[in-house]
Design a protein around this motif. Structure first.
Motif, PDB file in Angstrom:
ATOM      1  N   SER A  18      10.124  36.801  23.843  1.00 35.29           N
ATOM      2  CA  SER A  18       8.903  36.408  24.065  1.00 35.29           C
ATOM      3  C   SER A  18       7.884  37.363  23.689  1.00 35.29           C
ATOM      4  O   SER A  18       7.750  38.449  24.493  1.00 35.29           O
ATOM      5  N   ASP A  43       3.342  31.706  24.101  1.00 38.77           N
ATOM      6  CA  ASP A  43       3.077  30.826  25.461  1.00 38.77           C
ATOM      7  C   ASP A  43       4.502  29.783  25.162  1.00 38.77           C
ATOM      8  O   ASP A  43       3.964  28.996  24.385  1.00 38.77           O
ATOM      9  N   SER A  63       7.830  30.513  30.879  1.00 37.33           N
ATOM     10  CA  SER A  63       8.428  29.917  31.864  1.00 37.33           C
ATOM     11  C   SER A  63       9.679  29.057  31.422  1.00 37.33           C
ATOM     12  O   SER A  63       9.948  28.591  30.361  1.00 37.33           O
ATOM     13  N   TYR A  84       7.339  34.520  33.727  1.00 37.11           N
ATOM     14  CA  TYR A  84       7.277  35.874  33.391  1.00 37.11           C
ATOM     15  C   TYR A  84       5.785  35.709  32.777  1.00 37.11           C
ATOM     16  O   TYR A  84       5.294  35.063  31.871  1.00 37.11           O
ATOM     17  N   GLY A  85       5.131  37.008  32.599  1.00 39.74           N
ATOM     18  CA  GLY A  85       3.920  37.293  31.704  1.00 39.74           C
ATOM     19  C   GLY A  85       2.659  36.895  32.243  1.00 39.74           C
ATOM     20  O   GLY A  85       2.481  36.462  33.387  1.00 39.74           O
ATOM     21  N   PRO A  86       1.767  37.104  31.545  1.00 37.15           N
ATOM     22  CA  PRO A  86       0.217  36.517  31.876  1.00 37.15           C
ATOM     23  C   PRO A  86       0.177  35.149  32.256  1.00 37.15           C
ATOM     24  O   PRO A  86       0.835  34.477  31.516  1.00 37.15           O
ATOM     25  N   GLY A  87      -0.382  35.132  33.478  1.00 37.12           N
ATOM     26  CA  GLY A  87      -0.363  33.679  33.964  1.00 37.12           C
ATOM     27  C   GLY A  87       0.678  33.139  34.736  1.00 37.12           C
ATOM     28  O   GLY A  87       0.604  32.283  35.523  1.00 37.12           O
ATOM     29  N   ALA A  88       1.767  33.967  35.038  1.00 37.91           N
ATOM     30  CA  ALA A  88       2.926  33.860  35.894  1.00 37.91           C
ATOM     31  C   ALA A  88       2.336  34.071  37.087  1.00 37.91           C
ATOM     32  O   ALA A  88       1.497  34.997  37.400  1.00 37.91           O
ATOM     33  N   THR A 140       3.725  34.978  27.591  1.00 38.75           N
ATOM     34  CA  THR A 140       4.180  34.315  28.701  1.00 38.75           C
ATOM     35  C   THR A 140       5.274  33.165  28.598  1.00 38.75           C
ATOM     36  O   THR A 140       5.429  32.406  27.528  1.00 38.75           O
TER      37      THR A 140
END
Length: 247
Positions: free
Chosen positions: A109, A114, A148, A167-171, A146
């Protein structure tokens, strides 16, 4: 411009591949096998998935067939020109007395990407499955994108496993905390389903400092692991694979 592509694989009991269909960046090739399994390798024909792409692989292992699917290189999720996430769907069907070993290379990732990844598996009651998933959160020295993922497995029409990770920004908050990754950047799991486990279920136990084997409510065991890097993660999962499902 985003891509839409679906590759298809069908294996039969005679070792044949009546359907082997590549599409877009997903090239599927029959490759040399050394054991009892027919082998197919997924080769990335171009950079993908990018933001907005919709990719899928559909695989059917017919009654009595044995199929190994791997990949030639890691899959790299990259940002696209727009804000739309990419989607990557894996749909697997395994028939009676059939066996599938799904062993791709890692999914990486990259920062700014995303990706929504979904794996759905339908197993007959006598089917066997080995499925490995590995996610690397960011390339060397960079933050993760990001990501999922959702893994849904049904056996004989009944739920066996339904797990979703992000995982990551927004998770959801806490994904990188001590109760989840604790700073690690490689995460993976190994699912082994075998009717022989009905008579002799797997026992829950730690496999390494950051890995554990858990029996499922069915003839299956799930290994989950986190590690500092891809090499350490693969070493743990390979050891578990050798113990649970030797080739």
């Amino acid at each position: 411009m985003s891509l839409r592509a679906t590759a298809r694989i069908v294996a039969d009991a005679g070792g044949g591949l009546p359907l082997l269909e590549s599409d877009g960046p997903l090239a599927v090739r029959r490759t040399r096998a050394t054991g009892p399994y027919t082998r197919v390798t997924v080769v990335g024909a171009m950079s993908a998935p990018l933001g907005g792409d919709r990719l899928a692989i559909e695989t059917e292992v017919r009654d009595g067939a044995r199929l190994l699917v791997d990949s030639a290189a890691a899959t790299l999720a990259l940002p696209g020109r727009g804000d739309a996430p990419a989607a990557y769907d894996i749909r697997l069907t395994v028939g009676d007395r059939a066996a599938l070993r799904w062993l791709p290379e890692q999914l990486v990732s990259a920062r700014g990407s995303d990706l929504r990844m979904r794996t759905t598996v339908e197993l007959a009651a006598t089917a066997r499955l080995v499925l490995r998933e590995e996610q690397i959160l960011g390339r060397h020295g960079e933050e993760t994108g990001t990501l999922s993922t959702r893994l849904t497995v049904r056996r004989a029409g009944r739920p066996l496993l339904d797990q979703e990770l992000a995982y990551g920004p927004g998770a959801p908050g806490g994904w990188d905390g001590g109760a989840v990754l604790s700073g690690h950047r490689a995460v993976g799991q190994l699912l082994v389903v075998d009717p022989e486990f009905e008579a002799k279920p797997v026992a829950s136990r730690p496999l390494a400092e950051n890995a554990v084997l858990t029996p499922l409510a069915g003839p299956a065991g799930l290994v989950t692991a986190v590690a500092a890097d891809a090499l350490q993660l693969r070493r743990v999962l390979d050891e578990a694979l050798g113990a649970l499902a030797p080739a």
